[in-house]
Scaffold this motif. Structure first.
Motif, PDB file in Angstrom:
ATOM      1  N   ILE A 257      48.129  78.138  37.785  1.00  0.00           N
ATOM      2  CA  ILE A 257      48.898  79.340  37.485  1.00  0.00           C
ATOM      3  C   ILE A 257      50.385  79.001  37.509  1.00  0.00           C
ATOM      4  O   ILE A 257      50.883  78.405  38.463  1.00  0.00           O
ATOM      5  CB  ILE A 257      48.572  80.459  38.487  1.00  0.00           C
ATOM      6  N   ILE A 258      51.065  79.372  36.438  1.00  0.00           N
ATOM      7  CA  ILE A 258      52.505  79.122  36.318  1.00  0.00           C
ATOM      8  C   ILE A 258      53.223  80.465  36.324  1.00  0.00           C
ATOM      9  O   ILE A 258      52.950  81.329  35.494  1.00  0.00           O
ATOM     10  CB  ILE A 258      52.827  78.360  35.021  1.00  0.00           C
ATOM     11  N   ASP A 259      54.136  80.624  37.283  1.00  0.00           N
ATOM     12  CA  ASP A 259      54.939  81.844  37.376  1.00  0.00           C
ATOM     13  C   ASP A 259      56.353  81.515  36.909  1.00  0.00           C
ATOM     14  O   ASP A 259      57.111  80.886  37.639  1.00  0.00           O
ATOM     15  CB  ASP A 259      54.946  82.361  38.812  1.00  0.00           C
ATOM     16  N   PRO A 260      56.735  81.904  35.682  1.00  0.00           N
ATOM     17  CA  PRO A 260      58.069  81.574  35.182  1.00  0.00           C
ATOM     18  C   PRO A 260      59.182  82.258  35.967  1.00  0.00           C
ATOM     19  O   PRO A 260      60.337  81.864  35.885  1.00  0.00           O
ATOM     20  CB  PRO A 260      58.038  82.036  33.722  1.00  0.00           C
ATOM     21  N   GLY A 261      58.838  83.265  36.756  1.00  0.00           N
ATOM     22  CA  GLY A 261      59.841  83.950  37.570  1.00  0.00           C
ATOM     23  C   GLY A 261      60.503  83.012  38.565  1.00  0.00           C
ATOM     24  O   GLY A 261      61.701  83.122  38.832  1.00  0.00           O
ATOM     25  N   ASP A 262      59.738  82.064  39.107  1.00  0.00           N
ATOM     26  CA  ASP A 262      60.306  81.097  40.054  1.00  0.00           C
ATOM     27  C   ASP A 262      61.418  80.283  39.403  1.00  0.00           C
ATOM     28  O   ASP A 262      62.482  80.087  39.981  1.00  0.00           O
ATOM     29  CB  ASP A 262      59.216  80.153  40.591  1.00  0.00           C
ATOM     30  N   MET A 263      61.157  79.802  38.180  1.00  0.00           N
ATOM     31  CA  MET A 263      62.157  79.015  37.463  1.00  0.00           C
ATOM     32  C   MET A 263      63.365  79.888  37.115  1.00  0.00           C
ATOM     33  O   MET A 263      64.503  79.449  37.208  1.00  0.00           O
ATOM     34  CB  MET A 263      61.565  78.410  36.190  1.00  0.00           C
ATOM     35  N   LEU A 264      63.110  81.123  36.725  1.00  0.00           N
ATOM     36  CA  LEU A 264      64.190  82.041  36.386  1.00  0.00           C
ATOM     37  C   LEU A 264      65.100  82.286  37.592  1.00  0.00           C
ATOM     38  O   LEU A 264      66.325  82.266  37.469  1.00  0.00           O
ATOM     39  CB  LEU A 264      63.620  83.369  35.881  1.00  0.00           C
TER      40      LEU A 264
ATOM     41  N   LEU B   6      68.999  81.314  37.731  1.00  0.00           N
ATOM     42  CA  LEU B   6      69.979  82.355  38.018  1.00  0.00           C
ATOM     43  C   LEU B   6      70.817  81.982  39.232  1.00  0.00           C
ATOM     44  O   LEU B   6      72.041  82.119  39.222  1.00  0.00           O
ATOM     45  CB  LEU B   6      69.272  83.692  38.241  1.00  0.00           C
ATOM     46  N   ASP B   7      70.180  81.462  40.271  1.00  0.00           N
ATOM     47  CA  ASP B   7      70.901  81.033  41.471  1.00  0.00           C
ATOM     48  C   ASP B   7      71.907  79.931  41.136  1.00  0.00           C
ATOM     49  O   ASP B   7      73.066  79.989  41.530  1.00  0.00           O
ATOM     50  CB  ASP B   7      69.913  80.557  42.534  1.00  0.00           C
ATOM     51  N   ASN B   8      71.466  78.926  40.365  1.00  0.00           N
ATOM     52  CA  ASN B   8      72.369  77.830  39.974  1.00  0.00           C
ATOM     53  C   ASN B   8      73.541  78.341  39.144  1.00  0.00           C
ATOM     54  O   ASN B   8      74.688  77.959  39.370  1.00  0.00           O
ATOM     55  CB  ASN B   8      71.609  76.755  39.188  1.00  0.00           C
ATOM     56  N   ASP B   9      73.246  79.209  38.164  1.00  0.00           N
ATOM     57  CA  ASP B   9      74.306  79.750  37.318  1.00  0.00           C
ATOM     58  C   ASP B   9      75.312  80.560  38.134  1.00  0.00           C
ATOM     59  O   ASP B   9      76.525  80.441  37.952  1.00  0.00           O
ATOM     60  CB  ASP B   9      73.730  80.626  36.202  1.00  0.00           C
ATOM     61  N   MET B  10      74.801  81.398  39.034  1.00  0.00           N
ATOM     62  CA  MET B  10      75.692  82.237  39.842  1.00  0.00           C
ATOM     63  C   MET B  10      76.539  81.387  40.784  1.00  0.00           C
ATOM     64  O   MET B  10      77.730  81.644  40.971  1.00  0.00           O
ATOM     65  CB  MET B  10      74.886  83.282  40.610  1.00  0.00           C
ATOM     66  N   ARG B  11      75.931  80.364  41.377  1.00  0.00           N
ATOM     67  CA  ARG B  11      76.694  79.482  42.269  1.00  0.00           C
ATOM     68  C   ARG B  11      77.782  78.735  41.502  1.00  0.00           C
ATOM     69  O   ARG B  11      78.907  78.611  41.975  1.00  0.00           O
ATOM     70  CB  ARG B  11      75.770  78.492  42.967  1.00  0.00           C
TER      71      ARG B  11
ATOM     72  N   LYS C 233      79.381  79.664  39.010  1.00  0.00           N
ATOM     73  CA  LYS C 233      80.442  80.586  38.602  1.00  0.00           C
ATOM     74  C   LYS C 233      81.073  81.319  39.784  1.00  0.00           C
ATOM     75  O   LYS C 233      81.888  82.222  39.598  1.00  0.00           O
ATOM     76  CB  LYS C 233      79.878  81.592  37.600  1.00  0.00           C
ATOM     77  N   GLY C 234      80.669  80.942  41.008  1.00  0.00           N
ATOM     78  CA  GLY C 234      81.230  81.570  42.201  1.00  0.00           C
ATOM     79  C   GLY C 234      80.854  83.031  42.361  1.00  0.00           C
ATOM     80  O   GLY C 234      81.628  83.817  42.921  1.00  0.00           O
ATOM     81  N   LEU C 235      79.654  83.389  41.919  1.00  0.00           N
ATOM     82  CA  LEU C 235      79.245  84.791  41.960  1.00  0.00           C
ATOM     83  C   LEU C 235      78.282  85.129  43.104  1.00  0.00           C
ATOM     84  O   LEU C 235      77.772  86.231  43.155  1.00  0.00           O
ATOM     85  CB  LEU C 235      78.589  85.169  40.625  1.00  0.00           C
ATOM     86  N   ILE C 236      78.061  84.182  44.009  1.00  0.00           N
ATOM     87  CA  ILE C 236      77.161  84.442  45.129  1.00  0.00           C
ATOM     88  C   ILE C 236      77.890  85.291  46.168  1.00  0.00           C
ATOM     89  O   ILE C 236      79.012  84.993  46.564  1.00  0.00           O
ATOM     90  CB  ILE C 236      76.664  83.119  45.762  1.00  0.00           C
ATOM     91  N   ASN C 237      77.221  86.350  46.604  1.00  0.00           N
ATOM     92  CA  ASN C 237      77.793  87.246  47.606  1.00  0.00           C
ATOM     93  C   ASN C 237      77.940  86.504  48.928  1.00  0.00           C
ATOM     94  O   ASN C 237      76.978  85.958  49.455  1.00  0.00           O
ATOM     95  CB  ASN C 237      76.890  88.470  47.773  1.00  0.00           C
ATOM     96  N   GLN C 238      79.123  86.494  49.479  1.00  0.00           N
ATOM     97  CA  GLN C 238      79.400  85.799  50.741  1.00  0.00           C
ATOM     98  C   GLN C 238      79.538  86.780  51.904  1.00  0.00           C
ATOM     99  O   GLN C 238      80.175  86.478  52.895  1.00  0.00           O
ATOM    100  CB  GLN C 238      80.672  84.960  50.605  1.00  0.00           C
ATOM    101  N   THR C 239      78.938  87.971  51.803  1.00  0.00           N
ATOM    102  CA  THR C 239      79.014  88.966  52.867  1.00  0.00           C
ATOM    103  C   THR C 239      78.381  88.395  54.123  1.00  0.00           C
ATOM    104  O   THR C 239      77.253  87.924  54.095  1.00  0.00           O
ATOM    105  CB  THR C 239      78.272  90.257  52.451  1.00  0.00           C
ATOM    106  N   PRO C 240      79.106  88.422  55.258  1.00  0.00           N
ATOM    107  CA  PRO C 240      78.533  87.913  56.503  1.00  0.00           C
ATOM    108  C   PRO C 240      77.288  88.699  56.907  1.00  0.00           C
ATOM    109  O   PRO C 240      77.130  89.856  56.534  1.00  0.00           O
ATOM    110  CB  PRO C 240      79.649  88.125  57.534  1.00  0.00           C
TER     111      PRO C 240
END
Length: 109
Positions: free
Chosen positions: A42-49, A53-58, A60-67
């Motif tokens: 079983i392949i879940d493409p959501g994992d890759m997505l 998304l995490d790599n792209d956001m990181r 571009k500096g878009l990861i929320n840094q809220t403590p």
């Protein structure tokens, strides 16, 4: 019965199939039941997505840094099953977020 419906769909797949791609957003919710009924990979493409998304956001500096303990500015929207998304937000986002129900026919761009 959910298992009966899943089995009917699995019966329509080729016996030579090597993998089953969960191609819709709700299919991962059925993954455990599917695994009980077949040995196919079983392949879940959501994992890759999510990883992309995490790599792209990181990058571009878009990861929320809220403590920890801080209030994040997160808005959640769904076209159905708001209770499930609220439960998901408690489990995976670590917060109790209200999910707003939207009707896509009323959204204008």
């Amino acid at each position: 019965d959910k298992i009966k419906i899943i089995q009917e769909y699995l019966n329509q797949t080729s016996k030579d199939s090597e993998a089953l791609i969960l191609g819709c957003t709700h299919y991962p919710l059925l993954e455990d039941e599917i695994k009980k009924l077949t040995k196919i990979k079983i392949i879940d493409p959501g994992d890759m997505l999510i990883r992309k998304l995490d790599n792209d956001m990181r990058s571009k500096g878009l990861i929320n840094q809220t403590p920890t303990g801080g209030k994040s500015n997160i808005s959640l929207y769904a076209t159905a099953q708001t209770e499930k998304l609220e439960k998901f937000s408690r489990l995976y986002l670590g917060g109790d977020y209200k999910v707003n129900l939207v009707n896509l026919k009323k959204i204008t761009v």
